[in-house]
Design an enzyme around this catalytic site. Structure first.
Site, mmCIF file in Angstrom:
data_model
loop_
_atom_site.group_PDB
_atom_site.id
_atom_site.type_symbol
_atom_site.label_atom_id
_atom_site.label_comp_id
_atom_site.label_asym_id
_atom_site.label_seq_id
_atom_site.Cartn_x
_atom_site.Cartn_y
_atom_site.Cartn_z
ATOM 1 C CG HIS A 1 -45.796 66.418 101.509
ATOM 2 N ND1 HIS A 1 -46.537 67.091 100.575
ATOM 3 C CD2 HIS A 1 -45.619 65.171 101.000
ATOM 4 C CE1 HIS A 1 -46.803 66.299 99.545
ATOM 5 N NE2 HIS A 1 -46.272 65.122 99.777
ATOM 6 C CE LYS B 1 -44.925 60.980 89.536
ATOM 7 N NZ LYS B 1 -44.981 61.013 91.003
ATOM 8 N NE ARG C 1 -50.281 59.214 101.288
ATOM 9 C CZ ARG C 1 -50.143 59.757 100.095
ATOM 10 N NH1 ARG C 1 -50.841 60.824 99.781
ATOM 11 N NH2 ARG C 1 -49.337 59.242 99.196
ATOM 12 C CB SER D 1 -50.010 66.851 96.020
ATOM 13 O OG SER D 1 -48.967 66.886 96.955
HETATM 14 P P1 ADP Z 1 -44.347 60.922 95.134
HETATM 15 O O1 ADP Z 1 -44.815 61.381 93.790
HETATM 16 O O2 ADP Z 1 -42.896 60.558 95.183
HETATM 17 O O3 ADP Z 1 -45.229 59.897 95.814
HETATM 18 P P2 ADP Z 1 -45.461 62.849 96.936
HETATM 19 O O4 ADP Z 1 -45.179 64.308 96.996
HETATM 20 O O5 ADP Z 1 -46.840 62.452 96.534
HETATM 21 O O6 ADP Z 1 -44.372 62.251 95.981
HETATM 22 O O7 ADP Z 1 -45.113 62.172 98.314
HETATM 23 C C1 ADP Z 1 -43.828 62.167 98.870
HETATM 24 C C2 ADP Z 1 -43.829 61.272 100.093
HETATM 25 O O8 ADP Z 1 -44.689 61.808 101.093
HETATM 26 C C3 ADP Z 1 -44.348 59.848 99.854
HETATM 27 O O9 ADP Z 1 -43.589 58.972 100.669
HETATM 28 C C4 ADP Z 1 -45.772 59.902 100.317
HETATM 29 O O10 ADP Z 1 -46.236 58.635 100.732
HETATM 30 C C5 ADP Z 1 -45.648 60.854 101.486
HETATM 31 N N1 ADP Z 1 -46.904 61.530 101.806
HETATM 32 C C6 ADP Z 1 -47.687 62.260 100.982
HETATM 33 N N2 ADP Z 1 -48.774 62.729 101.626
HETATM 34 C C7 ADP Z 1 -48.674 62.280 102.908
HETATM 35 C C8 ADP Z 1 -49.497 62.383 104.075
HETATM 36 N N3 ADP Z 1 -50.666 63.038 104.036
HETATM 37 N N4 ADP Z 1 -49.072 61.780 105.202
HETATM 38 C C9 ADP Z 1 -47.907 61.104 105.205
HETATM 39 N N5 ADP Z 1 -47.108 60.941 104.155
HETATM 40 C C10 ADP Z 1 -47.471 61.520 103.018
#
Ligand code: ADP
Length: 159
Positions: free
Chosen positions: A17, A41, A90, A128
């Protein structure tokens, strides 16, 4: 002023992130990180805790603000006068879901466009949930999250 929002669960924020945030913050004048407060969630960290961890992890990026929100992302964007929605990609598996969300958001809020940042390769496997799973079994997660998040995770999991 070009304002972008970066919405997500951030439960908790990872180095993946942070990489997206640092890069997006170079493209917009202000980036508002929206922490989705969605009780369905069942997040590990409360919205307030997630906001705090993000703030602590991003002290080095001046044009970033962090806020919890619930409801629709398009309304969060509108409240902040943001025309750009940032998301990270990703793998192909992210693509189908993200494409659909981006299209529906554009349909209901025509002024809002989604910009995707592709993950840096070293974080392409990082999420996460993977971090939480590894931390649960007591393994070192310092490659994946900032120190402050690693500490918060081990405290939380002790309980
Ligand atoms: P959500 O529940 O909305 O998917 P996340 O916290 O899992 O929320 O992710 C928020 C954003 O960050 C999403 O667009 C996700 O694809 C992106 N994201 C999460 N991990 C990574 C990573 N390792 N590299 C790039 N983008 C990421």
């Amino acid at each position: 002023m070009k304002i972008g929002i970066y919405p997500g669960s951030f439960d908790p924020i990872t180095k993946g992130h942070i990489d997206i945030i640092e890069r997006a913050a170079r493209v917009v004048d202000k980036l508002v990180i929206g922490v989705l407060d969605n009780s369905e969630k069942k997040p590990l960290f409360s919205a307030e805790e997630r906001v705090e961890l993000i703030k602590e992890s991003l002290k080095h990026v001046p044009n970033v603000e962090v806020e919890a929100f619930h409801g629709l992302t398009v309304d969060f964007a509108k409240n902040h006068n943001a025309k750009i929605l940032v998301r990270g990609l990703r793998a192909v598996t992210d693509f189908e879901y993200e494409l659909q969300i981006a299209q529906i958001n554009h349909k209901i809020a025509g002024e809002l466009d989604t910009i995707f940042f592709t993950t840096s390769v070293e974080y392409s496997y990082l999420s996460s949930s993977v971090v939480k799973e590894i931390a649960k079994y007591g393994r070192d997660i310092s490659d994946f999250v900032p120190g402050i998040v690693a500490e918060a995770l081990s405290k939380k999991l002790e309980k």
